[in-house]
Design an enzyme around this catalytic site. Structure first.
Site, PDB file in Angstrom:
ATOM      1  N   ARG A 162     -30.720 -30.879 -15.823  1.00 12.06           N
ATOM      2  CA  ARG A 162     -29.266 -30.941 -16.054  1.00 12.06           C
ATOM      3  C   ARG A 162     -28.561 -29.801 -15.336  1.00 12.06           C
ATOM      4  O   ARG A 162     -28.948 -28.641 -15.424  1.00 12.06           O
ATOM      5  CB  ARG A 162     -28.978 -30.855 -17.560  1.00 12.06           C
ATOM      6  N   ARG A 171     -24.887 -36.828 -14.388  1.00 11.85           N
ATOM      7  CA  ARG A 171     -25.891 -35.965 -15.003  1.00 11.85           C
ATOM      8  C   ARG A 171     -27.207 -36.685 -15.241  1.00 11.85           C
ATOM      9  O   ARG A 171     -27.235 -37.894 -15.495  1.00 11.85           O
ATOM     10  CB  ARG A 171     -25.358 -35.387 -16.311  1.00 11.85           C
ATOM     11  N   ASP A 174     -27.573 -35.782 -20.873  1.00 10.53           N
ATOM     12  CA  ASP A 174     -26.520 -35.137 -21.661  1.00 10.53           C
ATOM     13  C   ASP A 174     -26.843 -35.365 -23.133  1.00 10.53           C
ATOM     14  O   ASP A 174     -27.023 -36.512 -23.563  1.00 10.53           O
ATOM     15  CB  ASP A 174     -25.157 -35.750 -21.308  1.00 10.53           C
ATOM     16  N   ASP A 176     -25.390 -34.417 -26.926  1.00  9.58           N
ATOM     17  CA  ASP A 176     -24.258 -33.866 -27.675  1.00  9.58           C
ATOM     18  C   ASP A 176     -24.504 -34.001 -29.169  1.00  9.58           C
ATOM     19  O   ASP A 176     -24.842 -35.092 -29.650  1.00  9.58           O
ATOM     20  CB  ASP A 176     -22.962 -34.616 -27.330  1.00  9.58           C
TER      21      ASP A 176
END
Length: 226
Positions: A162, A171, A174, A176
């Site tokens: 990343r 990317r 990712d 989150d």
């Protein structure tokens, strides 16, 4: 109804359980004599916390050490996305890596969803440069604190290559944190609940798949145009 050509299931994530690191431990209360307790009272002042210990993990990503659990597990939800290389495989490998995190268990995984990349434009969100994303959401039980858990997720991102050259850049991976229990966190590095999760179909749809009680029909309808 979500537009079929923009957001559609690809296929479910199916990953066999992987062996957990052998250094996982849970702190258990031990009886101490009054003399020993008195001699250590200043060193042990305050409530027990999750602490790093100097032990090497037998598998998984390299970390600074493993953790000793001194707290109950917290139900956490993580959004996964990628649009470079073999994105579907990147998400499967990420789930496998999360399974190997200390004091952490993956309890539910959504299907994989294919979505167009979006960015903020003058009239709202618009398509961003780059290929379509593969997205998913997982439910995790972890005894790591929110900052510790975030650090571990960032290690997984880095291991996947990343980079963050600019906002909304394509990317390789990712990760989150969407929700950390019922907690509300607003710090420099982490905001929970995720501030934009209710605006994104690629988050709400897979989240509703594995935790339908968390998302209402009205919230899904609000992102149905994406």
């Amino acid at each position: 109804m979500l537009k079929q050509q923009v957001l559609r299931p690809v296929r479910a994530i199916v990953i066999s359980p992987l062996p957990m690191p052998q250094c996982h431990q849970t702190v258990q209360p031990r009886r101490k004599s009054a003399a020993v307790a008195a001699s250590r009272s200043t060193a042990l002042a305050g409530p027990p916390k999750v602490q790093a210990i100097r032990r090497h993990r037998t598998s998984g990503l390299p970390t600074e050490g493993c953790y000793v659990a001194a707290r109950d597990a917290v139900t956490t939800y993580v959004a996964l996305g990628a649009n470079l290389g073999d994105a579907a495989q990147a998400l499967r490998q990420a789930v496998a890596a999360v399974r190997l995190l200390p004091l952490t268990q993956v309890t539910r995984t959504s299907s994989l969803y294919k979505t167009a990349p979006l960015e903020a434009g003058p009239s709202g969100e618009q398509r961003a440069p780059g290929g379509d994303y593969i997205n998913a959401v997982i439910e995790v039980q972890t005894s790591l604190t929110a900052p510790e858990f975030l650090t571990e997720l960032q290690r997984i991102e880095l291991a996947a290559g990343r980079e963050r050259p600019y906002i909304n850049a394509p990317r390789t991976l990712d990760l989150d944190v969407l929700l950390y229990g019922r907690g509300s966190i607003d710090s420099k590095h982490l905001t929970v609940p995720h501030p934009r999760m209710m605006e994104r179909a690629f988050v709400l749809v897979p989240l509703a798949e594995i935790a339908p009680a968390l998302i209402t029909a009205v919230q899904l309808q609000a992102v149905a145009h994406q």
